[in-house]
Design a protein around this motif. Sequence first.
Motif, mmCIF file in Angstrom:
data_model
loop_
_atom_site.group_PDB
_atom_site.id
_atom_site.type_symbol
_atom_site.label_atom_id
_atom_site.label_comp_id
_atom_site.label_asym_id
_atom_site.label_seq_id
_atom_site.Cartn_x
_atom_site.Cartn_y
_atom_site.Cartn_z
ATOM 1 N N ASP A 1 -40.634 19.398 13.707
ATOM 2 C CA ASP A 1 -40.328 18.980 15.080
ATOM 3 C C ASP A 1 -39.043 18.161 15.091
ATOM 4 N N GLU A 2 -38.316 18.231 16.194
ATOM 5 C CA GLU A 2 -37.087 17.458 16.335
ATOM 6 C C GLU A 2 -37.326 16.213 17.187
ATOM 7 N N VAL A 3 -36.752 15.108 16.747
ATOM 8 C CA VAL A 3 -36.820 13.853 17.491
ATOM 9 C C VAL A 3 -35.388 13.369 17.706
ATOM 10 N N ILE A 4 -34.981 13.251 18.953
ATOM 11 C CA ILE A 4 -33.628 12.812 19.290
ATOM 12 C C ILE A 4 -33.582 11.288 19.270
ATOM 13 N N THR A 5 -32.615 10.741 18.555
ATOM 14 C CA THR A 5 -32.507 9.287 18.468
ATOM 15 C C THR A 5 -31.055 8.858 18.305
ATOM 16 N N SER A 6 -30.863 7.578 18.103
ATOM 17 C CA SER A 6 -29.527 6.987 18.035
ATOM 18 C C SER A 6 -28.981 7.005 16.609
ATOM 19 N N PRO A 7 -27.668 7.231 16.453
ATOM 20 C CA PRO A 7 -27.056 7.129 15.135
ATOM 21 C C PRO A 7 -26.728 5.681 14.764
ATOM 22 N N PHE A 8 -26.842 4.786 15.747
ATOM 23 C CA PHE A 8 -26.497 3.381 15.528
ATOM 24 C C PHE A 8 -27.774 2.566 15.635
ATOM 25 N N THR A 9 -28.409 2.349 14.478
ATOM 26 C CA THR A 9 -29.705 1.688 14.444
ATOM 27 C C THR A 9 -29.992 1.263 13.010
ATOM 28 N N PHE A 10 -31.047 0.478 12.833
ATOM 29 C CA PHE A 10 -31.515 0.207 11.475
ATOM 30 C C PHE A 10 -32.130 1.488 10.919
ATOM 31 N N ILE A 11 -32.006 1.705 9.614
ATOM 32 C CA ILE A 11 -32.397 2.962 8.988
ATOM 33 C C ILE A 11 -33.869 3.310 9.216
ATOM 34 N N ALA A 12 -34.707 2.323 9.511
ATOM 35 C CA ALA A 12 -36.144 2.584 9.688
ATOM 36 C C ALA A 12 -36.406 3.580 10.808
ATOM 37 N N THR A 13 -35.558 3.614 11.823
ATOM 38 C CA THR A 13 -35.735 4.566 12.921
ATOM 39 C C THR A 13 -35.729 5.989 12.393
ATOM 40 N N VAL A 14 -34.739 6.296 11.575
ATOM 41 C CA VAL A 14 -34.625 7.637 11.000
ATOM 42 C C VAL A 14 -35.677 7.853 9.911
ATOM 43 N N GLU A 15 -35.926 6.825 9.118
ATOM 44 C CA GLU A 15 -36.927 6.949 8.054
ATOM 45 C C GLU A 15 -38.300 7.314 8.618
ATOM 46 N N ALA A 16 -38.657 6.750 9.756
ATOM 47 C CA ALA A 16 -39.963 7.035 10.352
ATOM 48 C C ALA A 16 -40.077 8.504 10.736
ATOM 49 N N ILE A 17 -39.001 9.045 11.281
ATOM 50 C CA ILE A 17 -38.998 10.467 11.661
ATOM 51 C C ILE A 17 -39.133 11.337 10.419
ATOM 52 N N VAL A 18 -38.340 11.034 9.389
ATOM 53 C CA VAL A 18 -38.371 11.806 8.152
ATOM 54 C C VAL A 18 -39.731 11.674 7.461
ATOM 55 N N ALA A 19 -40.344 10.490 7.551
ATOM 56 C CA ALA A 19 -41.659 10.274 6.937
ATOM 57 C C ALA A 19 -42.719 11.197 7.533
ATOM 58 N N CYS A 20 -42.497 11.627 8.756
ATOM 59 C CA CYS A 20 -43.416 12.569 9.406
ATOM 60 C C CYS A 20 -43.008 14.017 9.164
ATOM 61 N N ASN A 21 -42.019 14.218 8.271
ATOM 62 C CA ASN A 21 -41.475 15.552 7.987
ATOM 63 C C ASN A 21 -40.889 16.209 9.229
ATOM 64 N N ALA A 22 -40.436 15.367 10.148
ATOM 65 C CA ALA A 22 -39.742 15.849 11.336
ATOM 66 C C ALA A 22 -38.235 15.728 11.112
ATOM 67 N N VAL A 23 -37.466 16.200 12.085
ATOM 68 C CA VAL A 23 -36.015 16.279 11.941
ATOM 69 C C VAL A 23 -35.341 15.312 12.911
ATOM 70 N N PRO A 24 -34.622 14.302 12.415
ATOM 71 C CA PRO A 24 -33.877 13.424 13.319
ATOM 72 C C PRO A 24 -32.632 14.133 13.844
ATOM 73 N N VAL A 25 -32.451 14.090 15.145
ATOM 74 C CA VAL A 25 -31.275 14.672 15.792
ATOM 75 C C VAL A 25 -30.513 13.522 16.434
ATOM 76 N N LEU A 26 -29.298 13.272 15.980
ATOM 77 C CA LEU A 26 -28.568 12.074 16.371
ATOM 78 C C LEU A 26 -27.628 12.342 17.542
ATOM 79 N N GLY A 27 -27.823 11.565 18.610
ATOM 80 C CA GLY A 27 -26.944 11.654 19.759
ATOM 81 C C GLY A 27 -25.779 10.694 19.647
ATOM 82 N N ASP A 28 -25.064 10.525 20.747
ATOM 83 C CA ASP A 28 -23.985 9.545 20.820
ATOM 84 C C ASP A 28 -24.528 8.256 21.429
ATOM 85 N N ILE A 29 -23.756 7.167 21.287
ATOM 86 C CA ILE A 29 -24.122 5.911 21.924
ATOM 87 C C ILE A 29 -23.206 5.644 23.107
ATOM 88 N N ASP A 30 -23.696 4.843 24.047
ATOM 89 C CA ASP A 30 -22.877 4.447 25.181
ATOM 90 C C ASP A 30 -22.241 3.085 24.895
#
Length: 312
Positions: A78-107
């Motif tokens: 599954d894909e989860v859209i999130t921020s590229p500017f964050t603490f690594i735990a945001t992405v780690e949590a997605i990967v821990a679920c064997n899902a795919v982090p999809v990084l957007g842009d920031i405002d």
Amino acid sequence: MAGTEIFGKEELAAVRDVIERKMIHRYGSHAARNGIYRVEEFENRAREISGARHALAVANGTAALIVALKGIGIQPGDEVITSPFTFIATVEAIVACNAVPVLGDIDETLSLDPASAERLISKRTRAIMPVHMFGAAADMDRFAELGKKYGIPVIEDACEVVGGTYKGRMLGSLGTCGTWSFDPNKTLTVGEGGIVFTDSEEIHSRMDCYHDHGHIHSKEHDRGAEGKSGLGVNFRLSELQGALGLVALQKMDYALGLLRSAKKRILEAVSDTGIVPRPTHNDEGDTASHVIFMLPSAESAVKFRDAAVSAG
């Protein structure tokens, strides 16, 4: 400001009480604990403060994100859209679920840009995870709209904004799920700990079972005699941390007051210099854990940084 800076006699008393009663585990031993469940009290108080219908205390903020993803049913691929500017735990949590982090842009607030997130939505998208960065909210009106428009759950990574609000509502309570962190670097800390919020009884039930080896928790049965809902992990919080959490929530307004007062003094001191503070989507709800300045170029940012370091 780290939460340990405001530790005092209240924390000592809270921990002493748990140790003297020799009741460390949050579950079981019902007959021996005289109705005292500190983690449950912590959850109930956090729920009252947040306005969410359900709260689940877990081992840390990363665990909170994983449990939230599991609660909404994230599956491998599954894909989860999130921020590229964050603490690594945001992405780690997605990967821990064997899902795919999809990084957007920031405002310009340094949070995930809703327009960018919308462009990334695909048939595999199963969640959008905005991150409230450095004490200030992402654009939750737009993310709520996206969630409703596409039928996609919105998970708030509110681990950095405990006590922050968005248009009068507590951050962490606005999405399908939301998470707080109480780690040693946060304004409020229990050593290590986190909380997941949701208004969904079904999601809360799945999270509750998953975070404790699949146990179906009931005070009618002692530990080990209750049913099982399936597999899970061990992301439980202990009674020691629950007791500290109750004190932390009592000190929330005090801690935020200190931060906001300090930030106000800083901004007033530089108001005539031309230095521009970061814009936010809701100034009043900023926890003031950080003071962010927006400078016109990378070179000027480095110069400012070097001058600040030189000045101590």
